[in-house]
Scaffold this active site. Structure first.
Site, PDB file in Angstrom:
ATOM      1  N   LYS A   1      -7.208  -1.724 -11.895  1.00  0.00           N
ATOM      2  CA  LYS A   1      -6.373  -2.931 -11.831  1.00  0.00           C
ATOM      3  C   LYS A   1      -7.193  -4.172 -11.485  1.00  0.00           C
ATOM      4  O   LYS A   1      -6.735  -5.291 -11.683  1.00  0.00           O
ATOM      5  CB  LYS A   1      -5.236  -2.736 -10.837  1.00  0.00           C
ATOM      6  CG  LYS A   1      -4.183  -1.755 -11.336  1.00  0.00           C
ATOM      7  CD  LYS A   1      -2.954  -1.703 -10.441  1.00  0.00           C
ATOM      8  CE  LYS A   1      -1.894  -0.771 -10.998  1.00  0.00           C
ATOM      9  NZ  LYS A   1      -2.283   0.660 -10.969  1.00  0.00           N
TER      10      LYS A   1
HETATM   11  C1  LIG Z   1      -1.747   1.677 -11.800  1.00  0.00           C
HETATM   12  C2  LIG Z   1      -2.516   2.937 -11.908  1.00  0.00           C
HETATM   13  C3  LIG Z   1      -2.354   3.834 -12.995  1.00  0.00           C
HETATM   14  C4  LIG Z   1      -1.304   3.625 -14.062  1.00  0.00           C
HETATM   15  O1  LIG Z   1      -1.619   2.587 -14.935  1.00  0.00           O
HETATM   16  P1  LIG Z   1      -0.496   1.995 -15.913  1.00  0.00           P
HETATM   17  O2  LIG Z   1      -1.140   0.874 -16.602  1.00  0.00           O
HETATM   18  O3  LIG Z   1       0.637   1.559 -15.006  1.00  0.00           O
HETATM   19  O4  LIG Z   1      -0.061   3.089 -16.804  1.00  0.00           O
HETATM   20  C5  LIG Z   1      -3.179   4.939 -13.078  1.00  0.00           C
HETATM   21  N1  LIG Z   1      -4.098   5.195 -12.131  1.00  0.00           N
HETATM   22  C6  LIG Z   1      -4.277   4.390 -11.073  1.00  0.00           C
HETATM   23  C7  LIG Z   1      -5.299   4.739 -10.055  1.00  0.00           C
HETATM   24  C8  LIG Z   1      -3.500   3.226 -10.917  1.00  0.00           C
HETATM   25  O5  LIG Z   1      -3.686   2.427  -9.864  1.00  0.00           O
END
Ligand SMILES: *Cc1c(COP(=O)(O)O)cnc(C)c1O
Length: 432
Positions: free
Chosen positions: A107
């Protein structure tokens, strides 16, 4: 370039409006009205270009009508301050490590891009842009670190007292500068309600420039396509077809992979890998799209019962469900399978986090069903971020990377808040 709402293709707005508003007024998600296709020769040349240079080309194709060349460079440089290495775990099975950023999760890419783009879009305005975020952990840390020190923007994070893991809490309560953490005496839903009320409050919106930076914002969504281009350019394909396996919750990450494919990246298939919150794998098997209450699992950043980016996936395939179901294969795994994968891959000398483990399992299952592919699974977080689960699976202590350990030493600074809107409003009114 204009952006349309997935609920109404005739509702079109500018880049600036799409980014500041986040969600369309009809609750649809914004999408670029045209998807530029990069020439094949350019994509082939990516193998000799740096991650940043690939970034300039891809972001340039999408944003050159709205941003100058120097802004595009600045945006990409601010986003790509860390690498995304591809690590071979088994023959033709690669981990794309997306956890080398400040909060050790993928993210960081979206949050860093979003912060810089927002600050560019409000540059001319005299008002400070105030980003309100309700968080139960992950989003708060990525957004706070992405916006840290960015001019013209202040971030206000609301989190439920005692409900966020100490390590996650430290990642957004110790920063200071333009980041304010509000500890709310309530649960996550109370935080979310306060934020929603603030956006609807006429007095506040007259006085302050408020925005949300949540995960459906195009400024967080679009930049995620960059590491698909990068990974493809570095992958040893030996003439084999390429599949990407994406551990998914809200499906922004997978959607960005499909965006890369629509822009010309020769990806043959995607794997939508989930935990038991298997709404999308069920859909891909032929069921309808049926949101469910979420179920708690060891890969808790994917505990999503109503994936918010789902409308984007269909839209990228122009609403053609057959193409969607042909291109994307869905698989899901329970906690026991996830833990076993962590244990098994550890014996091969690689440590998975619970989310990456789900992606790994999805890739393995796909390769069993469809031989002859070279595959990449996205490792979305550093295993140290989910230390309890991983240490229990391995029966051993993990060594935390320095920048994660450094957060633990910072001093927590928060303002305490009740859950009444009046109190929150008073706080916000006191800001200017
Ligand atoms: C947010 C997150 C996901 C999921 O990602 P999306 O884009 O919501 O499908 C997977 N793994 C981790 C570690 C995350 O923080």
């Amino acid at each position: 370039m204009k952006y349309f709402s997935t609920n109404n293709p005739n509702h079109k707005v500018s880049l600036s409006e799409a980014v500041i508003k986040g969600l369309a007024p009809d609750n649809g998600l914004y999408m670029p009205e045209r998807i530029p296709v990069l020439p094949k020769e350019l994509i082939e040349k990516f193998s000799q270009m740096s991650f940043q240079e690939i970034g300039y080309a891809v972001i340039g194709a999408l944003f050159s009508e709205d941003l100058s060349e120097s802004q595009i460079r600045e945006l990409v440089d601010h986003t790509l301050t860390f690498d995304a290495p591809l690590v071979e775990v088994e023959e033709d099975v690669y981990s794309l490590e997306l956890f080398h950023g400040p909060t050790l999760a993928f993210k960081d890419f979206g949050a860093r891009f979003c912060s810089k783009l927002m600050s560019m879009l409000v540059e001319k305005s005299s008002k400070t842009l105030r980003v309100l975020v309700a968080t139960s952990g992950d989003t708060g840390s990525a957004v706070a670190n992405g916006f840290l020190g960015v001019e013209g923007v202040e971030v206000i994070i609301l989190f439920p007292k005692g409900k966020v893991s100490p390590l996650q809490e430290k990642q957004f309560t110790t920063l200071g500068q333009n980041i304010i953490a509000l500890e709310v005496d309530g649960v996550f839903d109370d935080c979310q309600t306060l934020v929603k009320q603030a956006f609807l409050d006429a007095d506040l919106n007259k006085k302050l420039l408020l925005t949300s930076a949540n995960s459906i914002n195009i400024a967080r969504w679009i930049p995620q396509c960059l590491y698909y281009f990068y990974a493809y350019s570095r992958l040893l394909k030996n003439g084999k077809k390429v599949v990407f396996a994406v551990p998914s919750g809200n499906f922004g990450n997978l959607g960005a992979g499909i965006l890369a494919e629509r822009m010309g990246l020769p990806v043959d298939h995607f794997v939508a890998a989930t935990n038991v919150n298997k709404i999308v794998p069920d859909y891909l098997q032929g069921a309808g799209f049926q949101p469910q209450p979420s179920i708690q699992t060891v890969s808790n950043s994917m505990d999503v019962g109503n994936p918010s980016n789902f409308p984007r996936l269909g839209s990228l395939y122009r609403g053609d469900e057959n193409v969607f179901r042909e291109k994307v294969k869905g698989y899901f795994y329970d906690d026991e399978e996830t833990v076993q994968a962590i244990q098994k891959v550890q014996l091969q000398g690689y440590t998975l986090d619970p989310h990456g483990a789900v992606g790994y399992l999805g890739l393995k299952e796909f390769r069993n069903e469809y031989p002859g592919y070279v595959g990449v699974f996205l490792e979305t977080a550093h295993p140290g971020k989910f230390r309890d689960v991983v240490e229990e699976a391995l029966g051993a202590k993990l060594i935390l990377p320095e920048r994660l350990a450094a957060f633990l030493e910072g001093e927590k600074k928060v303002l305490e808040l009740g859950k009444s809107f009046e109190e929150f409003k008073e706080f916000l009114e006191g800001l200017d």
